[in-house]
Motif scaffolding. Structure first.
Motif, PDB file in Angstrom:
ATOM      1  N   LYS A 293       7.816  23.427  10.595  1.00 32.20           N
ATOM      2  CA  LYS A 293       6.393  23.306  10.874  1.00 32.20           C
ATOM      3  C   LYS A 293       5.761  24.691  10.829  1.00 32.20           C
TER       4      LYS A 293
ATOM      5  N   TYR B  91      -2.155  26.039  16.777  1.00 33.44           N
ATOM      6  CA  TYR B  91      -0.700  26.133  16.679  1.00 33.44           C
ATOM      7  C   TYR B  91       0.002  25.449  17.853  1.00 33.44           C
TER       8      TYR B  91
ATOM      9  N   ASN C 188       0.133  21.963  16.856  1.00 35.73           N
ATOM     10  CA  ASN C 188       1.162  21.849  15.829  1.00 35.73           C
ATOM     11  C   ASN C 188       2.544  21.736  16.463  1.00 35.73           C
TER      12      ASN C 188
ATOM     13  N   THR D 255      -0.127  15.358   9.010  1.00 38.03           N
ATOM     14  CA  THR D 255      -0.497  15.927  10.311  1.00 38.03           C
ATOM     15  C   THR D 255      -1.781  16.740  10.272  1.00 38.03           C
TER      16      THR D 255
ATOM     17  N   GLU E 197       2.641  18.658   6.251  1.00 38.81           N
ATOM     18  CA  GLU E 197       3.039  20.058   6.339  1.00 38.81           C
ATOM     19  C   GLU E 197       4.033  20.440   5.263  1.00 38.81           C
TER      20      GLU E 197
END
Length: 818
Positions: free
Chosen positions: A341, A413, A416, A533, A553
């Motif tokens: 990721k 992030y 994420n 995503t 991703e």
């Protein structure tokens, strides 16, 4: 009348400088010279070794070699010394006592020299120093030396030459600006005594002597910006540095300020400050026999040896570490280590060693965040999102609209990490609450994240009233650090008032409160990369509505990994990219993710490309590369005309365009060159095509090198003579006579830190009185610590700095009396 005032003040100033320089330089060859003391028994001297600089002008150096049985089978460490004297006086003899002391401690010492201003400007003086260093390097083969322990020392103005000489070694930009080749020598550390680092300050020293330092380059704006020793090209390219100063050093604020500048840049340095007032300027170099001098110089040498040992250890491990790092990066890029990721790839690569962790990652409003600090913020935000179910496991879908801020990056992030689907909208959705409500309903959004300074209370209230109807779980407002340097007083006041009203809105949560409430909560990690995503949105002009594009991703990683081959990480210079809108596709991929992936620095501004100050902001932050669409470049070229700025820091312009002609790139190059810039232009294919993966490698239409060579420094028009301690040509009696203060309608006035006023003619008179006394006063053999100004050597230093001694350099005000 004002013009006459300036003309008269200019005559007084130029007359004062001329008299001062004549007396100072003339004293070098006048009066009785004190008998020279014998060198220590364990030091062998080779004095007045002649050589010529790169222009064929004769100079000389002194060499001091330790001798004795203990040195017969030892490789000697090397120290080169650069003398001070305000760049206008002095010679290598100033370093005599220090050189002998260092040699007696087991170091092979070379004392070099340079021409003095105004016969040579700082660029030519730097060239003299580099020529001397190259000669030193060539002579090292005649001795048994340890090449891993070579150091550079300097005092007073020699410090200015030392830091620029050391920085030039690793900075092509600085080499171009100075206009001369750097020395080939590499120093493991610098040792500086009472440095005169600043020649550009708006103080007495800079105001009166800058013309003597810079010569005919004083009006070159590109050159002048690099005369700030805190410029990134200097501080980022310096080796570890040891500073010494004292309360009695009239330039102590220079040393303290520059030490802080190196600390801010994350450079290794140490400052040693002595509180005794009788320890005056360059005490530890001029009088190494003082107890405090012995202490300072012993600690300086210990610092040198420590840094040399650290460097040696790094060299042993660096080859293996670099090999491991390249293998890790390749495994991530090829997917062998799994399709990481976005957050994980950045963390993995930039946590590889301590150097990468402590490198700058983000810069906003003058404040820098390291990778270590940024990763900690990601974790803190992820703790909050995990606690309030903003995770992939809970099927969270989060919308983040608006301009880029550090806090928005932390949120992105962190989400994420937790696996939430992130819906990215450009800033303009904040202009219409109905667009936001429609997007939430259409995409089944569960949570919304806003920033405080771009969200109005009315917008937040309407969104909060619809919270239950739309099925929203959380409306979070990020507490952002206001970019005060980019805001007017009125804008700042209105923004603060807006945030105050936001605090009263019911149904919303502020991130600052959530960080306290959910501190140390367990982080829920979701490393699934196959699902869609990320959702991007762009406004379709024809239909006046947002079109969406989902992206997994895995596809985004392929783009970033391909693009990363265009870049190289320069570990000695922090590169910077500048962005204004986080959630456009090109910004997220080409600027945010890619910049952090390769370990560089991102500069954040809230100025948009439509704002005329956008390009000025990029120049002011010494940005090294820019990503722009062709239309954005056109807007900048149209809006930036007439602004005062310097674009010389910009190395590369990555331009996204489907079709680019030679005529268009010529126009762009011409635009940059108007502001001192010479970037390489790399034209890439359409960013949308790259995002959806239709091309595995970005299409390069063509690449342009700088069209015009960067000119070398212009030589001074003043005739150059072989170096000698003789003074300037003598002044006649009429030339010595300065305009009286009575002849000036509005005299030039200096105001010190206590508010006391002094007219310049009195200062000139004091210079003359001190100089006369010094010329008629016999020199003493040694300095009595209880009489710090008791001999002519100290008087010379005081005279050289008299204008700076009278006032605090950084706090002096000067103006024309009304």
């Amino acid at each position: 009348m004002a013009g006459n005032d300036k003309t008269m003040a200019g005559k007084i100033r130029r007359g004062a400088i001329r008299i001062g320089l004549e007396v100072i330089q003339g004293l070098g060859s006048s009066g009785e010279q004190p008998p020279e003391e014998k060198a220590p028994d364990n030091v062998k001297e080779a004095r007045n070794f002649p050589y010529i600089n790169r222009e064929g002008i004769p100079l000389a150096m002194d060499i001091f070699q330790p001798v004795g049985p203990e040195y017969d089978e030892r490789e000697l460490p090397v120290i080169v010394t650069i003398h001070g004297g305000g760049l206008v006086t002095g010679d290598r003899k100033i370093s005599l006592n220090l050189s002998r002391d260092l040699a007696s401690r087991g170091y092979l010492v070379f004392a070099i020299e340079y021409r003095l201003a105004p016969r040579a400007n700082v660029c030519e003086q730097l060239d003299d120093v580099c020529a001397g260093l190259d000669l030193v390097g060539s002579k090292l083969v005649e001795y048994d030396v340890d090449y891993s322990r070579i150091f550079l020392t300097a005092d007073s103005a020699g410090a200015f030459l030392a830091i620029y000489t050391a920085a030039m070694k690793n900075s092509v930009k600085l080499q171009r600006v100075i206009g001369h080749e750097p020395s080939r020598m590499v120093f493991k550390a610098l040792g500086i005594s009472c440095g005169m680092f600043y020649t550009n300050k708006d103080d007495i020293l800079g105001a009166l002597l800058s013309e003597q330092f810079y010569g005919d380059r004083k009006d070159d704006s590109n050159f002048i910006q690099y005369m700030n020793p805190e410029h990134p090209e200097i501080v980022n390219n310096l080796p570890p540095t040891f500073f010494v100063t004292s309360r009695g050093d009239f330039l102590n604020q220079y040393t303290i300020s520059y030490s802080k500048a190196l600390k801010r840049a994350g450079k290794t340095s140490k400052l040693l400050y002595y509180s005794e007032e009788y320890l005056n300027h360059t005490f530890n170099f001029a009088h190494p026999d003082f107890p405090q001098s012995k202490d300072a110089n012993t600690k300086m040498l210990a610092f040198f040896e420590e840094q040399a040992a650290i460097y040696a250890d790094r060299q042993i491990n660096s080859v293996q570490k670099e090999k491991e790092y390249k293998e890790l990066k390749k495994s991530i890029e090829t997917g062998k280590s799994g399709n990481m990721k976005m957050y994980k790839a950045i963390k993995t690569l930039n946590s590889f060693d301590e150097t990468r962790l402590d490198a700058p990652a983000l810069k906003c409003d003058g404040k820098t965040v390291s990778y270590r600090q940024m990763f900690r913020k990601w974790d803190e935000y992820a703790e909050v999102f995990s606690a309030i179910n903003m995770t992939g496991g809970k099927k969270a879908r989060v919308i983040i609209p608006g301009a880029m801020t550090k806090e928005a990056i932390y949120s992105f992030y962190a989400l994420n990490m937790t696996g939430a689907v992130i819906s990215l909208y450009p800033y303009r959705i904040m202009g219409n609450i109905d667009d936001m409500l429609s997007a939430i309903e259409r995409e089944k959004i569960t949570d919304v994240i806003l920033t405080d300074y771009e969200t109005s209370p009315a917008y937040a209230r309407k969104l909060a009233r619809s919270k239950e109807e739309l099925g929203l779980n959380n409306i979070i407002i990020l507490d952002t650090q206001l970019p005060e340097s980019e805001m007017s007083k009125e804008e700042l006041m209105l923004t603060r008032s807006n945030i105050s009203q936001l605090k009263k809105v019911q149904g919303v949560s502020f991130m600052s409160d959530l960080l306290v409430k959910y501190e140390a909560s367990k982080i829920v990690i979701d490393d699934n990369t196959s699902d869609e995503t990320l959702i991007f949105h762009e406004l379709q002009a024809e239909e006046n509505k947002f079109a969406s594009l989902g992206l997994a991703e895995e596809a985004l990683n392929r783009i970033v990994y391909e693009l990363s081959s265009l870049y190289s990480k320069d570990t000695s210079t922090a590169l910077a990219g500048l962005s204004c809108d986080l959630f456009s596709r090109s910004v997220l991929v080409n600027q945010l993710q890619l910049t952090l992936f390769i370990g560089n620095q991102l500069v954040i501004t809230h100025k948009t490309i439509y704002n005329k100050d956008f390009f000025k902001k990029a120049c002011g932050n010494y940005v090294n590369y820019l990503f722009l669409r062709e239309i954005d470049m056109k807007r900048i070229m149209a809006s930036a005309k007439g602004l005062r700025m310097n674009a010389s820091s910009i190395d590369v312009l990555y331009l996204f365009a489907e079709k680019m002609t030679k005529e268009k790139t010529d126009a762009i190059q011409d635009f940059f060159e108007m502001y001192g810039g010479h970037p390489q232009i790399v034209v890439l294919g359409n960013s949308g095509s790259m995002l959806v993966g239709k091309r595995t490698k970005p299409r390069t239409v063509f690449t342009l090198a700088p069209l015009r060579p960067i000119p070398a420094a212009k030589p001074m028009t003043m005739p150059l003579t072989p170096y000698a301690p003789a003074g300037l040509p003598a002044l006649s009696a009429s030339q010595r006579k300065l305009p009286s203060v009575g002849s000036m309608p509005n005299p030039l006035v200096w105001k010190d830190i206590n508010g006391n006023k002094h007219d310049l003619s009195k200062i000139v008179e004091k210079i003359g009185i001190i100089a006369t006394k010094m010329m008629n006063k016999p020199k003493k053999k040694a300095l009595n610590p209880n009489e710090p100004n008791g001999n002519t050597d100290e008087g010379l230093k005081q005279l050289m700095g008299i204008l700076a001694v009278m006032f605090e350099p950084s706090q002096t005000d000067y103006y024309y009396e009304e």
